[in-house]
Design an enzyme around this catalytic site. Structure first.
Site, short mmCIF file in Angstrom:
data_model
loop_
_atom_site.label_atom_id
_atom_site.label_comp_id
_atom_site.label_asym_id
_atom_site.label_seq_id
_atom_site.Cartn_x
_atom_site.Cartn_y
_atom_site.Cartn_z
N ASP A 1 0.85 -1.15 0.14
CA ASP A 1 0.04 0.05 0.07
C ASP A 1 1.11 1.09 -0.09
O ASP A 1 1.93 1.04 0.57
CB ASP A 1 -1.07 -0.17 1.37
CG ASP A 1 -1.73 1.23 1.18
OD1 ASP A 1 -2.79 1.13 0.24
OD2 ASP A 1 -1.94 1.94 2.06
N HIS B 1 -5.07 6.53 7.61
CA HIS B 1 -4.52 5.46 6.71
C HIS B 1 -3.09 5.49 6.91
O HIS B 1 -2.20 6.57 7.32
CB HIS B 1 -4.66 6.05 5.15
CG HIS B 1 -6.09 5.89 4.96
ND1 HIS B 1 -6.54 5.49 3.66
CD2 HIS B 1 -7.35 6.14 5.32
CE1 HIS B 1 -7.76 5.16 3.55
NE2 HIS B 1 -8.35 6.00 4.35
N ASP C 1 -2.30 -0.80 6.64
CA ASP C 1 -2.97 -0.96 5.61
C ASP C 1 -2.68 -2.13 4.81
O ASP C 1 -3.51 -3.10 4.36
CB ASP C 1 -3.39 0.09 4.55
CG ASP C 1 -4.45 1.43 5.19
OD1 ASP C 1 -4.50 1.23 6.56
OD2 ASP C 1 -4.61 2.24 4.68
#
Length: 230
Positions: free
Chosen positions: A7, A150, A155
């Protein structure tokens, strides 16, 4: 089989519009099982941080100011990625930024054939449902308590669990565990059988038979000797 779940976090939506990577996180799977190996770097983008991007990941210009630039970590990243499949959610977004950074420092680009998009997989498996990473974690009972903002590595770790669920990983593991338990029981049963004592055969001696006959002769009019009693 080795796979990498990854990610990224960025300053915006498009590398071609002047936005840059600010974080990358990668998690290694072997045969759909996390190995514990990961790659994680924060990156100095050499530009400002838009308010909208900061609201998503919380990475400020001040925090990133002393972090390495992409060319400084490029070799480590390429080595970690190897030549295995690369798994991401809405993968072409992350793929575009990594290839943009690789191209900017004169490195070969990643081949699109390596990309596995969990968003596409989720849409096919759960049509009509929500397909965000949060929604998929809720669907599969994956703990989201650590995810306030985030973050690329967190993630990627969550997505690895989602990917395992999307590909039936837990069911496969359960099947293997059941078979292993059954095999263990068969081994134990065989061991018990091999260690059992042989059956003992009891045959009366002539002396014992004679004593038994003498004992039985002492009964007066026994039922087993009277045909009328049958």
């Amino acid at each position: 089989m080795r796979e990498i779940v990854f990610d990224t976090e960025t300053t915006g939506l498009s590398f071609n519009a002047g936005h840059r990577l600010v974080e990358i996180g990668c998690v290694e799977l072997v045969n759909r099982v996390p190995t514990g190996r990961s790659f994680h770097r924060y990156l100095n983008p050499d530009r400002d941080m838009p308010v909208e991007a900061f609201a998503v990941h919380g990475l400020s210009e001040a925090f990133l100011a002393d972090k390495p630039r992409f060319p400084e970590v490029c070799d480590e990243l390429i080595e970690f990625l190897g030549d295995c499949p690369l798994i991401a959610h809405n993968a072409m977004f992350d793929f575009g930024f990594i290839n943009g950074e690789l191209g900017a420092c004169g490195r070969p680009l990643l081949q699109v054939e390596r990309i596995v998009d969990t968003l596409t997989m989720a849409r096919a498996k759960h049509p009509g449902a929500k397909h965000t990473l949060d929604a998929l974690c809720v669907r599969y009972g994956i703990d989201l308590s650590a995810r306030e903002l985030h973050g690329a590595l967190l993630d990627a770790q969550l997505l690895a669990q989602v990917f395992i669920e999307l590909t039936g990983g837990r069911q496969i593991t359960l099947g293997l565990a059941v078979e292993a338990a059954a095999a263990s029981e068969r081994v134990e049963a065989a061991a018990v059988k091999s260690n059992a004592r042989p059956a003992r055969v009891f045959v009366p001696s002539d002396e014992e038979l004679a004593r038994h006959s003498a004992f039985m002769a002492g009964f007066e009019e026994p039922l087993w000797g009277n045909p009328a009693a049958g």
